[in-house]
Design an enzyme around this catalytic site. Sequence first.
Site, PDB file in Angstrom:
ATOM      1  N   HIS A  48      30.731  66.775 -90.145  1.00 46.82           N
ATOM      2  CA  HIS A  48      31.776  66.907 -89.645  1.00 46.82           C
ATOM      3  C   HIS A  48      32.508  68.401 -90.257  1.00 46.82           C
ATOM      4  O   HIS A  48      33.028  69.426 -89.631  1.00 46.82           O
ATOM      5  CB  HIS A  48      33.101  66.165 -89.413  1.00 46.82           C
ATOM      6  CG  HIS A  48      32.583  64.862 -88.766  1.00 46.82           C
ATOM      7  ND1 HIS A  48      32.285  63.659 -89.170  1.00 46.82           N
ATOM      8  CD2 HIS A  48      32.358  64.745 -87.317  1.00 46.82           C
ATOM      9  CE1 HIS A  48      32.065  62.567 -88.376  1.00 46.82           C
ATOM     10  NE2 HIS A  48      31.949  63.361 -87.257  1.00 46.82           N
ATOM     11  N   GLN A  50      23.200  66.250 -76.919  1.00 48.50           N
ATOM     12  CA  GLN A  50      24.725  66.267 -76.076  1.00 48.50           C
ATOM     13  C   GLN A  50      25.011  67.727 -76.256  1.00 48.50           C
ATOM     14  O   GLN A  50      25.650  68.219 -75.378  1.00 48.50           O
ATOM     15  CB  GLN A  50      25.386  65.749 -77.514  1.00 48.50           C
ATOM     16  CG  GLN A  50      26.973  65.838 -77.179  1.00 48.50           C
ATOM     17  CD  GLN A  50      27.866  65.344 -78.119  1.00 48.50           C
ATOM     18  OE1 GLN A  50      28.188  63.938 -77.809  1.00 48.50           O
ATOM     19  NE2 GLN A  50      28.208  65.659 -79.430  1.00 48.50           N
TER      20      GLN A  50
HETATM   21  P1  AMP Z   1      31.008  62.480 -83.786  1.00 47.35           P
HETATM   22  O1  AMP Z   1      32.284  62.273 -84.523  1.00 47.35           O
HETATM   23  O2  AMP Z   1      29.923  61.664 -84.325  1.00 47.35           O
HETATM   24  O3  AMP Z   1      31.422  62.470 -82.356  1.00 47.35           O
HETATM   25  O4  AMP Z   1      30.575  64.081 -84.050  1.00 47.35           O
HETATM   26  C1  AMP Z   1      31.388  65.143 -83.794  1.00 47.35           C
HETATM   27  C2  AMP Z   1      30.576  66.244 -84.160  1.00 47.35           C
HETATM   28  O5  AMP Z   1      30.096  66.422 -85.422  1.00 47.35           O
HETATM   29  C3  AMP Z   1      29.196  66.359 -83.102  1.00 47.35           C
HETATM   30  O6  AMP Z   1      29.359  67.802 -82.585  1.00 47.35           O
HETATM   31  C4  AMP Z   1      28.334  65.944 -83.993  1.00 47.35           C
HETATM   32  O7  AMP Z   1      26.943  66.344 -83.326  1.00 47.35           O
HETATM   33  C5  AMP Z   1      28.826  66.675 -85.307  1.00 47.35           C
HETATM   34  N1  AMP Z   1      28.010  66.074 -86.143  1.00 47.35           N
HETATM   35  C6  AMP Z   1      27.847  64.559 -86.616  1.00 47.35           C
HETATM   36  N2  AMP Z   1      27.177  64.530 -87.598  1.00 47.35           N
HETATM   37  C7  AMP Z   1      26.567  65.591 -87.879  1.00 47.35           C
HETATM   38  C8  AMP Z   1      25.812  65.981 -89.104  1.00 47.35           C
HETATM   39  N3  AMP Z   1      25.153  65.192 -90.073  1.00 47.35           N
HETATM   40  N4  AMP Z   1      25.243  67.488 -89.238  1.00 47.35           N
HETATM   41  C9  AMP Z   1      25.877  68.269 -88.293  1.00 47.35           C
HETATM   42  N5  AMP Z   1      26.819  67.826 -87.396  1.00 47.35           N
HETATM   43  C10 AMP Z   1      27.237  66.702 -87.127  1.00 47.35           C
END
Ligand code: AMP
Length: 280
Positions: free
Chosen positions: A37, A153
């Site tokens: 994030h 997504q």
């Molecule tokens: P989430 O809180 O899991 O819904 O993720 C929020 C955003 O952070 C989404 O766009 C995810 O794709 C991105 N995200 C989550 N984990 C990672 C990661 N390891 N590397 C890059 N982006 C991430």
Amino acid sequence: MEILETKKEITDRLHTVRLDGSDIGLVPTMGALHNGHASLISRAREENQTVVVSVFVNPTQFNDPQDLLKYPRTPERDIQLLGELQVDFVFIPGEKEMYPEPDERFFDLYPLDAVMEGKYRKNHFNGVAQIVTKLFDTIAPDRAYFGQKDFQQLVIVKRLVQLMGYNISIVACPIIREPDGLAMSSRNIRLSPEERQIAPFISQTLFKANKLKSNYSPSELKQWVIGQFRKRKAFKLEYFEIVDDTELKQVKEWSEHVITVGCIAVHLGKVRLIDNIIFN
Ligand code: AMP
């Protein structure tokens, strides 16, 4: 940093910001923040005068009530980290604020939502579309940042922007990994120490597949990956698919597409993990 809980508050504050000529970058999250994030937020910080991070565990994208219940929530830590990252606004609404009444909207995302995550998590992407449109309508950012970690997504959000006619640039950010290769995820903290130790097998298999690519056809490479997981009983492979980066169609010949992606979902104990690799 201002922490706002209602749509009215954030709309009013951003109205003033916009009048001052500032552009707005939005990073939607479900909290339990980690360096993945943080990378999106840093990118947004570099590219926008005003940065908004939303923290909301969206119930309509969970097909499994247990998964929603067990989803990690660490609001105090999140707010501290967001302060360190010099975020301007944190939007952290309650469920009733985002869904005062049930959202009956149906988004036609076919065929992008018929494969992989969409096949195994019924209505997941309709829920994603519901919350993303609510956030886009409320915040009206110039740019919105999404991770390639959730590759499907990302493709679907780009399609949604076309479908709805939003004037928002979707910025794709690379996957951030732990030093041992495991893709960072809020769900990783639910792994037992033993599971955490073996979890990098998932990314290692993807990295090896990338190296083997030139020797195999896409369907042979898929079978190779499936075979690797058959040997490791702790892992239950849900799917591994090799798809193109816009239509998410199964790749039959490497030469038919410029960009191909191997997407995987695996159960390790009680935790479901996803990862992917952009082949080169
Ligand atoms: P989430 O809180 O899991 O819904 O993720 C929020 C955003 O952070 C989404 O766009 C995810 O794709 C991105 N995200 C989550 N984990 C990672 C990661 N390891 N590397 C890059 N982006 C991430």
